[in-house]
Every structure is written in structure tokens, then in C-alpha cells.
Design an enzyme around this catalytic site. Structure first.
Site, PDB file in Angstrom:
ATOM      1  N   LYS A 426     -37.124 -20.130 -16.226  1.00 30.26           N
ATOM      2  CA  LYS A 426     -37.078 -18.658 -16.521  1.00 30.26           C
ATOM      3  C   LYS A 426     -36.775 -18.459 -17.949  1.00 30.26           C
ATOM      4  O   LYS A 426     -36.902 -17.496 -18.244  1.00 30.26           O
ATOM      5  CB  LYS A 426     -35.810 -18.252 -15.603  1.00 30.26           C
ATOM      6  CG  LYS A 426     -35.947 -17.900 -13.973  1.00 30.26           C
ATOM      7  CD  LYS A 426     -34.979 -17.738 -13.338  1.00 30.26           C
ATOM      8  CE  LYS A 426     -35.369 -17.504 -11.724  1.00 30.26           C
ATOM      9  NZ  LYS A 426     -35.733 -18.816 -11.207  1.00 30.26           N
ATOM     10  N   ASN A 473     -37.185 -23.928  -9.533  1.00 30.10           N
ATOM     11  CA  ASN A 473     -36.353 -23.761  -8.391  1.00 30.10           C
ATOM     12  C   ASN A 473     -35.954 -24.847  -7.656  1.00 30.10           C
ATOM     13  O   ASN A 473     -36.977 -25.825  -7.637  1.00 30.10           O
ATOM     14  CB  ASN A 473     -36.850 -22.800  -7.481  1.00 30.10           C
ATOM     15  CG  ASN A 473     -37.020 -21.249  -7.916  1.00 30.10           C
ATOM     16  OD1 ASN A 473     -36.216 -20.859  -7.932  1.00 30.10           O
ATOM     17  ND2 ASN A 473     -38.109 -20.974  -8.573  1.00 30.10           N
ATOM     18  N   GLU A 567     -36.868  -9.940 -11.856  1.00 30.55           N
ATOM     19  CA  GLU A 567     -37.664 -10.945 -11.207  1.00 30.55           C
ATOM     20  C   GLU A 567     -38.993 -10.843 -11.489  1.00 30.55           C
ATOM     21  O   GLU A 567     -39.652  -9.658 -11.644  1.00 30.55           O
ATOM     22  CB  GLU A 567     -37.548 -10.529  -9.697  1.00 30.55           C
ATOM     23  CG  GLU A 567     -38.175 -11.497  -8.837  1.00 30.55           C
ATOM     24  CD  GLU A 567     -37.945 -11.489  -7.375  1.00 30.55           C
ATOM     25  OE1 GLU A 567     -38.247 -12.296  -6.535  1.00 30.55           O
ATOM     26  OE2 GLU A 567     -37.691 -10.348  -7.259  1.00 30.55           O
TER      27      GLU A 567
END
Length: 665
Positions: A426, A473, A567
Site C-alpha cells: 500500500k 496481504n 481502498e
């Protein structure tokens, strides 16, 4: 206590004397029989004199050899192949010493050499046979007790289990079930893809066929549970087996992959429910154990965020390499206590120190570094929840930026050898505060590394190697969507997916941490390592897989709720401008362009101080503007409301909620 110890010592001495006496009888019998066999069951008088004169020295030599190879410390009820190996070595060594003794003292004058060859064979047979006999009698005794206990427990239903995989893992599970009647399992058979095993027996249990035979077996045999005991199974094989099992309507469990087995041992306690990571099928990581052990073994290691999902796994993995001490730092007392207890259980000899505190307290950090002098630091402490950091951006500034700066500076000040920080995908072209704060943390590390090289080219005895590891993730982490999906499925749904096209990279926790340890061994300083994450996974497909794994009788709805604040539809690991180069490790890459727009660490400090002043005022808009100044590629979404309105809905929903009904029947 003293009386108890003396009684125990007396019992051990009595046992030692008893077995030495038995072995002496067996050695004497072997030596006598070898003469009788050599001379056709006759015993000439001159050979009798040879036997009588050499018996005592032979007994001393052979019993001494048995004692040297620890034959009298073994528990004969559990004689194994390892014990048999020791018996063979002891017997051969004893026979060699006898041969040498006869050669030195008599030059074999008047002795038949074949007697000693026969004697060595008979000694091995009798000594090994005696111990094997004890093992057989012990097994038969346990089996009788097993049958008696089993009859007593007939009132309780015993689960009929079928094991898929007739390899080492399946055999170990079967042996454990047979050895523990209280487990209340009954293995009715194996399934295996190896045609050479079909219709063969393992410990009395038949290999009935391959996985395709399961539907017909399920009709003819009542099965309560199926255990997939193939730790090396690929994702495709696992998906195929799970689909066949679920069509049969039988509960299915599995054992962890090879990478998850910390001690490398398979047992019934390892068995767990099928998880999404089994279907993801990440391949086993090949580690350079020597390199990792060289920089971790015997060292003082500090792990920040030790109670978190990544930090706790880091504690487990680091402990395998036997560091001098592991300092576990976390601000959450319950999580810190849990990992302390777990590491104590898994590695009882490992010296660990749990430290309760925050990385944002510089004075506390300096005390930790001054007292324990950590040589290697794994910095896993961070806020990772994207929507929460959108609401509280100042907390991301304190924890992710200021905390990283403090820990890195303390590492350099106290002469740590390595500082490895855990970053995130991210941070690439961030659209949220969390990603932007982690990008600033990466810049801090790069500029600090450059400052060390420029300021102390030769003067410092130890130059701290600073590096970051960026990955996507992690399945099973606290911030992962999987725990949320599982809770929603347990409550009957719906499962909420923000957008049907959202994709993410996933890897398992143990794989991520193993690669972090590997990167720590390879880094020179200033690098940002990228973990190869494989193919991106659609979140909606993940939701369907988890619903399928739940074996729910109900149709679970998937509800599309719209993207959350900050997001992305998809994540990236690098930008086109950064570029990557390969490393000697197939799953690790490193950024080719590590520049930070020509600014120095001192300039960055000024901007961070300005950012902190905005954070102290809880100035959400100002924080985003300053982050944009430090990280030009940061592209925040729609303007956020003021901090006092955080309870209101943040941003615009990109798509109206819709519903998908998933029916797997």
C-alpha cells in the site's frame, strides 16, 4: 527430595547390573556356541582351555563396548531403528576389540579364526534379539490393554476416519491413533495416488485405492471424518481433493504444510480444519539457513510489534536459529503475554524478555537499547487498518512514521548490526493515509542509510545495515479480510465484499516472515526488498472459496457494499519508475531506483516535525496535505470530514450495494 533421588539412583543401578548380567550370559552363550558350531558340536580340550582363558577379557571388552554406545540407557520397550543402529555398532566394535586382543596376546596361535567370525554374528543376533523381544512383549501388552480400554469405551462413539495420503505423515498419524486409545478414533483405511501402495497394508490398515474411490467408499462405509495427510500437496491437488471430499458430505481436516511445521514433526495435534491458505498453495520457501543462522545465531534480537500477527510469527521463526536473547516489544499486554507463553512452550531453553511499551516513547526505547544492546531489529510494529487510519490519520503519523524514526535512530545510535522494517504494497502510489505513512517510513530508512554512509564512511566500527521488506496481504493476519469473512459465514451471512473487481496479493504468514529473515541476511543497506507474491486473487473468489470450505447447509449471500475510504481496486508492489532487479533468492527482488528526490535526512526531519505539529492538532486535512508534499505520488480520495465528524460516513460509495447469492449445490 534426597531420599527420592537416592531411591531413583538405586533403581537405576539395579537395572544396569541386571542388564549387564543378562548381556554377559548372552555373550558367553554366543562365544560357547561359536566353538560348538565350528567343531561340529564337539569341544576339544585344548579349545576348551582357549575358551576358559579368554572368556573374562572378552566379556569385559564387549560389555564395555555396549556401555560406550549407551545400550544400557535405552528404554527397550521402545526399541527403534536408531537403537538397532547403536546395537550393531556396539557389537561390531566389541568383536573388533576381541579380534585385536587375541591377535596381540596370542597371534591367533591355536585359535580358529572362524570362531570369532561366528561369535560376532551370534552376539549381534542374541543382543539385538533380546531387546527386540522386550519390544514385542511390550507391544503385545499394550495391545491387550488397548483392547480392554476400547471395550470399556464402546459406549462412546468412536469416529471412523479415512486418511488420504499413505506416506510418512499418514503413517505417523495412524501410529499415534493406535497408541492412544483415549483419542477415540478408528482408522478404517487409506487412500493414496501411488498404485504400488494400493491393496497393501500399513500397520494392519489397508490402502483402499486412490482419491477417486472416495464416493463409492463413502456409500459403503460410514465415515465420520477424513484427514488429508499430504503436507507437500500443491494448491491444485488440495482443491481437487477438497472438492471430492465435500461432494461426499464428510467433514475434512488436514495437517499443516511443511513450512508451517516449526519443529518439522507431524502429529495428531497438528491436525486442523482446511484453511484458505491450503487452497492458495504457496510453495515451500527455500531458505539459506547458513546465512540466516550466521546473523541471528547467538545474537540479541529485538522484535517490535511482537504480539501482532507478523511480529509473533517473527518471534517463532527467529527462535529456531537460537539467538542469545529475544526482546519482544509490544504495547498490547494480552498479545505480548500470549506470544511469551507460546515461545516458552515451543522453545523452553530460549532466553526471552517481554517488554511492554510503545515505539513512540523515545526515552523508553533508549532504555531498552541501552540495557539489552540488540544487534538485530525486526520492526513489525505498525497500524495497518486502512479505514481506521483514514479516520485517525494522526495515529498513523505517530506510530508508522515517528515510531519507525525512533526505532531506526536508536538502532544506529547503539550500534545495531541490522535493522529490518516490514513495509506494505500500500506504500506504492498510495491512495490512503496508511500507505502514505508507510511510504514515508521507507524514505526515512533510505535517507538514514545514506546519511550513515556519507557521515561515517570509515569511522564507525559497526555501520547499521538498514533495509525494508515490502509485501502484500498476509493470510491470517489481524488486518486480513479472512477473519471477517469467517465470522460472517458463522453467523449465516451475508459476506460483505466491497467491489466485485477488487484483487489482492496474498501469502501465508510463515512464508512472509521466512522471506523477511532471508532479506535480512542479504541486505547491504538502503534496499527495499519486494517479495514475489504470485498471482493476484479476486476477493469475491476468496469469499466463495471460504463459503465452500464452511460446508454450510445454507446458501450464504455475498453482498457488495462499495469501496471503503482509501481502498484501491488493486494493489501494486512497485511503480514503473522504481524498477526492480533480481536477487540470488528466487522469491526476493530489490528496488533498482532508491532515490528520494535529492532531499537529505535533515530536510526530511523538518517535514516530519511539521507533520507532527499537525498531528498534535488532529488536523486531518493538514496531515494529508503534508503527506502529499513528502510523497508526491500520494493521491488521496475525496476530501474527508473534520475529526469531530468521524462518526459520519467517510467519502462516497462508488457503487450501490447489490447482492449475489452463491449456491454450490
Amino acid at each position: 527430595m534426597t531420599t527420592s533421588n537416592s531411591m531413583l539412583d538405586k533403581k537405576c543401578r539395579s537395572r544396569l547390573i541386571l542388564f549387564m548380567a543378562v548381556d554377559s550370559i548372552l555373550v558367553t552363550l554366543a562365544y560357547l556356541t561359536s566353538y560348538l558350531l565350528r567343531f561340529d558340536m564337539k569341544f576339544p580340550f585344548y579349545q576348551y582351555l582357549n575358551f576358559r582363558n579368554t572368556l573374562i577379557p572378552i566379556l569385559v571388552l564387549k560389555i564395555s563396548s555396549f556401555y560406550y554406545y549407551n545400550l544400557y540407557l535405552s528404554v527397550y520397550q521402545y526399541t527403534s531403528l536408531k537403537d538397532l543402529e547403536a546395537i550393531i555398532k556396539a557389537c561390531l566394535t566389541g568383536s573388533f576389540m576381541v579380534f585385536l586382543f587375541i591377535f596381540i596376546t596370542h597371534r591367533f596361535q591355536g585359535f580358529a579364526r572362524s570362531v570369532f567370525l561366528i561369535d560376532s554374528i551370534l552376539t549381534l543376533v542374541l543382543i539385538g534379539g533380546f531387546r527386540l523381544g522386550i519390544r514385542i512383549v511390550s507391544i503385545q501388552k499394550r495391545q491387550r490393554l488397548f483392547r480392554l480400554e476400547k471395550n470399556k469405551l464402546d459406549d462412546y462413539k468412536r469416529k471412523k476416519v479415512l486418511i488420504i495420503g499413505a506416506g510418512d505423515a499418514g503413517e505417523k498419524i495412524l501410529r499415534e491413533i493406535h497408541g492412544n486409545v483415549s483419542l477415540r478414533y478408528e482408522v478404517v483405511g487409506f487412500l493414496d495416488e501411488g498404485y504400488d501402495k494400493i491393496n497393501k497394508y500399513i500397520h494392519g490398515v489397508k490402502v483402499m485405492g486412490n482419491i477417486n474411490c472416495l464416493p463409492s467408499l463413502a456409500k459403503n462405509i460410514h465415515l465420520d471424518e477424513i484427514i488429508i495427510a499430504i503436507p507437500s500437496a500443491s494448491a491444485e491437488n488440495m482443491r481437487s481433493m477438497v472438492d471430492i471430499v465435500q461432494k461426499s458430505g464428510i467433514t475434512c481436516k488436514t495437517i499443516p504444510s511443511l513450512g508451517e511445521l516449526i519443529n518439522g514433526k507431524v502429529s495428531l495435534s497438528n491436525i486442523r480444519e482446511i484453511s484458505y491458505s491450503d487452497l492458495l498453495g504457496r510453495t515451500q520457501v527455500e531458505l539459506d539457513i547458513d546465512k540466516i543462522g550466521a546473523y541471528l545465531g547467538g545474537k540479541s534480537v529485538l522484535i517490535t510489534g511482537a504480539g501482532g500477527s507478523i511480529g509473533s510469527e517473527c518471534c517463532r521463526q527467529v527462535a529456531r536459529f537460537k539467538p542469545k536473547i529475544i526482546i519482544m516489544l509490544d504495547r498490547a499486554e494480552s498479545n505480548l503475554y500470549d506470544i511469551e507463553m507460546e515461545v516458552n512452550r515451543l522453545f523452553p531453553r530460549q532466553d526471552i524478555v517481554p517488554v511492554l511499551g510503545s515505539i513512540t516513547c523515545l526515552a523508553h526505547l533508549r532504555k531498552i537499547f541501552f540495557r539489552y544492546r540488540p544487534q538485530v531489529i525486526f520492526h513489525a510494529a505498525a497500524y495497518k487498518h486502512v479505514p481506521m487510519m483514514e479516520i485517525h490519520p494522526w495515529e498513523a503519523v505517530y506510530n508508522n512514521i515517528l515510531g519507525t524514526k525512533y526505532v531506526c535512530e536508536a538502532a544506529v545510535e547503539f550500534g545495531a548490526e541490522r535493522f529490518v522494517s516490514i513495509s506494505t504494497d500500500k506504500a506504492v502510489r498510495p491512495t490512503n493515509v496508511m500507505g502514505a505513512s508507510k511510504k514515508v517510513a521507507e524514505i526515512i530508512l533510505q535517507l538514514k542509510s545514506q546519511e550513515i554512509k556519507n557521515t561515517y564512511p570509515q569511522k564507525r566500527p559497526v555501520q547499521t545495515r538498514i533495509m525494508a521488506v515490502r509485501f502484500g496481504n498476509v493470510i491470517g493476519s489481524a488486518g486480513s479480510v479472512i477473519p471477517l469473512f469467517k465470522k460472517q459465514i458463522a453467523h449465516g451471512g451475508p459476506v460483505t465484499v466491497t467491489h466485485p473487481d477488487v484483487t489482492r496479493y496474498f501469502m501465508t504468514i510463515n512464508e512472509a516472515v521466512q522471506l523477511v529473515l532471508q532479506a535480512g541476511a542479504m541486505g547491504e543497506s538502503g534496499e527495499i526488498y519486494i517479495l514475489k507474491m504470485g498471482k493476484a486473487v479476486k476477493i469475491i473468489d476468496m469469499a466463495r472459496d471460504l463459503i465452500r470450505l464452511s460446508c454450510s447447509d445454507k446458501d450464504i449471500r455475498i453482498e457488495i457494499t462499495g469501496l471503503r475510504p482509501g481502498e484501491k481496486l488493486y494493489e501494486e508492489l512497485i511503480t514503473d519508475e522504481e524498477g526492480i532487479v533480481s536477487t540470488p533468492h528466487e522469491k526476493l527482488m530489490v528496488l533498482k531506483n532508491n532515490s528520494s528526490d535529492g532531499i537529505c535526512y535533515h530536510d526530511l526531519e523538518k517535514k516530519i516535525n511539521e507533520l507532527l505539529r499537525l498531528a498534535d492538532r488532529n488536523d486531518s486535512i493538514g496531515i494529508r496535505a503534508k503527506l502529499k508534499e513528502i510523497v508526491p505520488e500520494y493521491n488521496p480520495q475525496a476530501p474527508r470530514k473534520n475529526p469531530d465528524q468521524v462518526c459520519e460516513k467517510i467519502g462516497e460509495v462508488e457503487q450501490k450495494s447489490s447482492e449475489l447469492v452463491v449456491n454450490f449445490n
